[in-house]
Design a protein around this motif. Sequence first.
Motif, mmCIF file in Angstrom:
data_model
loop_
_atom_site.group_PDB
_atom_site.id
_atom_site.type_symbol
_atom_site.label_atom_id
_atom_site.label_comp_id
_atom_site.label_asym_id
_atom_site.label_seq_id
_atom_site.Cartn_x
_atom_site.Cartn_y
_atom_site.Cartn_z
ATOM 1 N N UNK A 35 138.328 41.530 84.979
ATOM 2 C CA UNK A 35 138.424 41.113 83.580
ATOM 3 C C UNK A 35 139.276 39.865 83.551
ATOM 4 N N UNK A 49 143.765 34.327 82.976
ATOM 5 C CA UNK A 49 144.634 35.450 83.318
ATOM 6 C C UNK A 49 143.772 36.603 83.839
ATOM 7 N N UNK A 50 143.661 36.776 85.150
ATOM 8 C CA UNK A 50 142.849 37.882 85.665
ATOM 9 C C UNK A 50 143.541 39.224 85.427
ATOM 10 N N UNK A 51 142.810 40.171 84.890
ATOM 11 C CA UNK A 51 143.320 41.535 84.756
ATOM 12 C C UNK A 51 142.621 42.367 85.821
ATOM 13 N N UNK A 52 143.392 42.879 86.759
ATOM 14 C CA UNK A 52 142.772 43.648 87.830
ATOM 15 C C UNK A 52 143.223 45.100 87.741
ATOM 16 N N UNK A 398 142.948 35.696 94.567
ATOM 17 C CA UNK A 398 142.671 35.818 93.136
ATOM 18 C C UNK A 398 143.902 35.445 92.307
ATOM 19 N N UNK A 399 145.098 35.689 92.868
ATOM 20 C CA UNK A 399 146.322 35.331 92.154
ATOM 21 C C UNK A 399 146.383 33.832 91.891
#
Lengths: 429, 210
Positions: A35, A49-52, A398-399
Amino acid sequence: MSPKGTSCGAPAMAEIRNYTINFGPQHPAAHGVLRLVLELDGEVVQRADPHIGLLHRATEKLAENKTWLQSVPYMDRLDYVSMMCNEHAYVMAIEKLLGIEVPLRAQYIRVMLDELTRILNHLLAVGTHALDIGAMTMVLYTFREREDLMDVYEAVSGARMHAAYYRPGGVYRDLPERMPRYEVNKFKSAATVARLNESRQGSLLDFVEDFTNRFPAYVDEYETLLTDNRIWKQRTVGVGVVSPERALALGFTGPMLRGSGVEWDLRKKQPYEVYDRVDFDIPVGVNGDCYDRYLVRIEEMRQSNRIVRQCVDWLRKNPGPVITDNHKVAPPPREKMKGSMEELIHHFKLFTEGMHVPAGEAYAAIEHPKGEFGVYLISDGANMPYRMKLRPPGFVHLAALEEMTKGHMIADVVAVIGTMDIVFGDIDR
Amino acid sequence: MSARLEILCQNLQNALGERIKDLKTALGEVTLEVSAAGCLETARILRDHPDLRFEQLIDLCGVDYSTHGDGARDGKRYAAVSHLLSVSKNWRLRLRVFAPDDGFPVIASVNGIWPSAGWFEREAFDLYGILFEGHVDLRRILTDYGFVGHPFRKDFPLSGYVEMRYDPDQKRVIYQPVTIEPREVTPRIIREENYGDVPQGDFLRGAGHG
């Protein structure tokens, strides 16, 4: 906005504001359950802002409640496109703590399967990356070859994906003498089956050798489709550029680091198993963009093919044990167990209580197709780990997504996700 | 101990001196322990000192030592363990920092020194409740939105406290207390030394194949 609005003094541009969109978690280009909350100014990304964690299964906590051996199948389910490489790091960490030697043949088998896994992974990475940014055909070609490699997985371990083939002290069993063949059914005619079985007449090693003979031509096909493709280059050249200094600071490893021109490969720099006995080169990129990382992956497939062929030659000439004969770690063979009381007890203790690993801590890292995959184990002498920490390469990459996509168009986000070779099994663990 | 590791240990001694609380080499890996006070400065020296040059923070994780050795160990409960890598010198280092207060574990964030620490520290905060002082964005990362507790702590049950299901009456997803019993498949055992008449350290290293 009506023409009236402009006449009352406010400039029309003032009406356009940044807006926030949700990318995923059910988006086909998100490579799983990512997300991504994107803040856009028109089409330009301002913030990402990746939500993992949507696939978080607490593998590390589960491992604290399982015997050392019971956690091996969990490793397959981390990065579920490079299954055997995950297992490899885990069993290497245990072997380091135990201080046991792995038979040479098992080391060659591991290296061969690791490299086949690397091809398997890069085929998916390049295929889906191209699919994401518009080159539909690519994925059809790469999945054709993946099918052959899946058959190799099935032949050695019995499972197409979740192999659970590596064991502390070696591998589960020797390579099969006979490659399984297709049979005629209502979907496959006799002619099709005959064609498919052509390369499957001999042993597994014959099949793998035949694959290595065919594979370079397949890579040429992929390159014909992409390397000079104008659209592919427009979507990847100059997109997601990372300087070598920045790549190091962000903790990049694997093709992400080599794409930026840093010559770093654990197989060469800190060789494990028999990588110091095989001949291969490390490709590096120049510009650190998505296109260079694609070229690095393509060349890595060719180099892996070279390694596989050398392993096949060695394995043909050198039969031998494939798992340690220390029965405190690996079970005795079935025949011996039936005839000897001591072996029976070993077997019973191994599969009820499990092995005991001396107290201490160890970190084992391998050159996983995506980067450095590390397993950090703390043992207090019990029959299960006290703490296991997995170091997934994708997590670190991904960060850096925000840094790589800031100021790019929204369509480039997809190109960057593709180039990172994201798989959520290992990011969320 | 190989010559390279000796050089690394010597360089660490020279560069850090008094800052070192403990420096050990085991299984071909160097482990450095420093106190939480001043660990930020230590990290900076590790990265920038010309004889060390640890450019990369490969991994950072929290550890809860409360039940280590079935409680035989005493000392602080929480630690942050980092694995550092120097690409230019080709060596690795494990850096351990214990949080001084068990009730309110706080460790300085190394996010400003190695940007890759950002997410790893968020993860350690999420799973262990270790607070990283100076972190710019210390949110939960792996657990669900609105999750309560720190699931990797040793006193947090494996099956958790709440479960989620779809409630057909309310027509929405609800949280409720877990309905499954905790179940132990294989009990955790630490065997005494010389269990089965073989000296512990010996049998694994001595017997082996070949």
